[in-house]
Enzyme design. Structure first.
Site, PDB file in Angstrom:
ATOM      1  N   THR A   1      51.530  45.868  44.000  1.00  0.00           N
ATOM      2  CA  THR A   1      50.081  45.983  44.084  1.00  0.00           C
ATOM      3  C   THR A   1      49.430  45.049  43.068  1.00  0.00           C
ATOM      4  OG1 THR A   1      49.596  47.640  42.370  1.00  0.00           O
ATOM      5  CG2 THR A   1      50.493  48.445  44.447  1.00  0.00           C
TER       6      THR A   1
ATOM      7  N   GLU B   1      41.446  56.279  49.021  1.00  0.00           N
ATOM      8  CA  GLU B   1      41.223  54.920  48.523  1.00  0.00           C
ATOM      9  C   GLU B   1      40.477  54.124  49.582  1.00  0.00           C
ATOM     10  OE1 GLU B   1      43.194  51.314  46.053  1.00  0.00           O
ATOM     11  OE2 GLU B   1      44.579  52.720  46.998  1.00  0.00           O
TER      12      GLU B   1
ATOM     13  N   GLY C   1      39.620  50.756  51.123  1.00  0.00           N
ATOM     14  CA  GLY C   1      40.227  49.429  51.162  1.00  0.00           C
ATOM     15  C   GLY C   1      41.740  49.522  51.189  1.00  0.00           C
ATOM     16  N   VAL C   2      42.345  48.994  52.253  1.00  0.00           N
ATOM     17  CA  VAL C   2      43.798  49.037  52.415  1.00  0.00           C
ATOM     18  C   VAL C   2      44.447  47.747  51.929  1.00  0.00           C
ATOM     19  CG1 VAL C   2      45.669  49.197  54.117  1.00  0.00           C
ATOM     20  CG2 VAL C   2      43.647  50.658  54.326  1.00  0.00           C
ATOM     21  N   GLY C   3      43.734  46.627  52.097  1.00  0.00           N
ATOM     22  CA  GLY C   3      44.307  45.329  51.742  1.00  0.00           C
ATOM     23  C   GLY C   3      44.930  44.656  52.963  1.00  0.00           C
ATOM     24  N   GLY C   4      45.244  43.394  52.808  1.00  0.00           N
ATOM     25  CA  GLY C   4      45.855  42.651  53.907  1.00  0.00           C
ATOM     26  C   GLY C   4      44.871  42.054  54.889  1.00  0.00           C
ATOM     27  N   TYR C   5      43.588  42.273  54.656  1.00  0.00           N
ATOM     28  CA  TYR C   5      42.527  41.732  55.503  1.00  0.00           C
ATOM     29  C   TYR C   5      42.779  42.055  56.972  1.00  0.00           C
ATOM     30  CZ  TYR C   5      41.221  39.577  51.121  1.00  0.00           C
ATOM     31  OH  TYR C   5      40.885  39.386  49.821  1.00  0.00           O
TER      32      TYR C   5
ATOM     33  N   HIS D   1      33.231  45.805  47.539  1.00  0.00           N
ATOM     34  CA  HIS D   1      32.763  45.367  46.210  1.00  0.00           C
ATOM     35  C   HIS D   1      31.319  44.851  46.232  1.00  0.00           C
ATOM     36  CE1 HIS D   1      36.853  45.989  45.109  1.00  0.00           C
ATOM     37  NE2 HIS D   1      37.306  44.916  45.755  1.00  0.00           N
TER      38      HIS D   1
ATOM     39  N   ASP E   1      37.069  46.481  40.272  1.00  0.00           N
ATOM     40  CA  ASP E   1      36.552  45.115  40.461  1.00  0.00           C
ATOM     41  C   ASP E   1      35.039  45.041  40.278  1.00  0.00           C
ATOM     42  OD1 ASP E   1      39.178  44.497  41.014  1.00  0.00           O
ATOM     43  OD2 ASP E   1      38.914  44.530  43.176  1.00  0.00           O
TER      44      ASP E   1
END
Length: 240
Positions: A29, A57, A59-63, A133, A159
């Site tokens: 991460t 959470e 936002g998972v990430g990876g777009y 963000h 962030d």
């Protein structure tokens, strides 16, 4: 290949079950290394480790890659072995769901969607905003979700440098702009001391009553929710 990677992660993590800094590295991460979030997380969230909590959470990430992301979700799952982990993302991430990890698709700027998520998850113990963000989104999401946090829970905003970035609705020059997320949360520090206000008819608001501490780190804010009912030790003994 991906399945073998997951098995390797779990095996490595089993040797360090209570060390978030190491788990962050195992699960790759950006909460450790690129950022220094896992150390304050360890201090503020460690007490929840073996409790049957609910964590959300944003936002998972990876777009937009449906197979990418979820690294921190797997880290949380490892660190909180009794927890139910929920997440939201604007992209379809259902393919990386697994036991104890449920992901909803939608925007944190969509109030009806957020409320629908809560209708499924129930009230939460930990909320982490690692989403868009965008200053406006961060503030509005907090306004919606903080009341859905259990007493004793923790709310985190990651962030927060976007408070200074115009692209995200921030400003480095006019640092008094109330639309900046940093100003919103800095103003909440007065809530900690509402018992000391010299205003006879002051009526405490929701934040006054339910925030007991706000911790500011480099681009990270951690807020603890409990009943803030400690009386003033000065005003009530006639010294002012």
């Amino acid at each position: 290949m991906e399945k073998l990677k997951r098995i390797g992660e779990k095996l490595a993590a089993s040797f360090f079950p209570d060390n978030l800094n190491i788990l962050g590295k195992i699960y790759r991460t950006d909460k450790t290394g690129r950022h220094e979030y896992t150390r304050p997380y360890q201090a503020h969230l460690g007490r929840f480790r073996n409790r049957p909590i609910k964590l959300l959470e944003i936002g998972v990430g990876g777009y937009d890659n449906p197979k990418k992301g979820g690294k921190s979700l797997r880290m949380w799952k490892s660190f909180f072995p009794e927890a139910k982990i929920f997440s939201i993302d604007i992209h379809n991430k259902s393919g990386i769901e697994e036991e104890r990890i449920k992901i909803f698709r939608g925007s944190q700027a969509d109030e009806s969607f957020i409320k629908e998520v809560i209708s499924h998850s129930g009230f939460l113990d930990i909320i982490i905003d690692d989403g868009s963000h965008i200053n406006e989104h961060v503030i509005r999401t907090f306004e919606i979700l903080f009341p859905c946090l259990n007493i004793g829970g923790v709310y985190v905003i990651e962030d927060t440098q976007t408070s200074y970035w115009p692209k995200y609705g921030g400003d480095s020059h006019d640092r008094e702009d109330p639309r900046r997320l940093m100003n919103f949360f800095k103003n909440l520090t007065d809530s900690l001391n509402h018992q000391e206000f010299l205003i006879d008819d002051y009526r405490p608001n929701y934040y006054d009553k339910n925030i007991v501490s706000i911790h500011f780190y480099h681009i990270l804010i951690i807020i603890h929710k409990r009943l803030n009912d400690e009386p003033s030790n000065i005003r009530h003994v006639g010294k002012i």
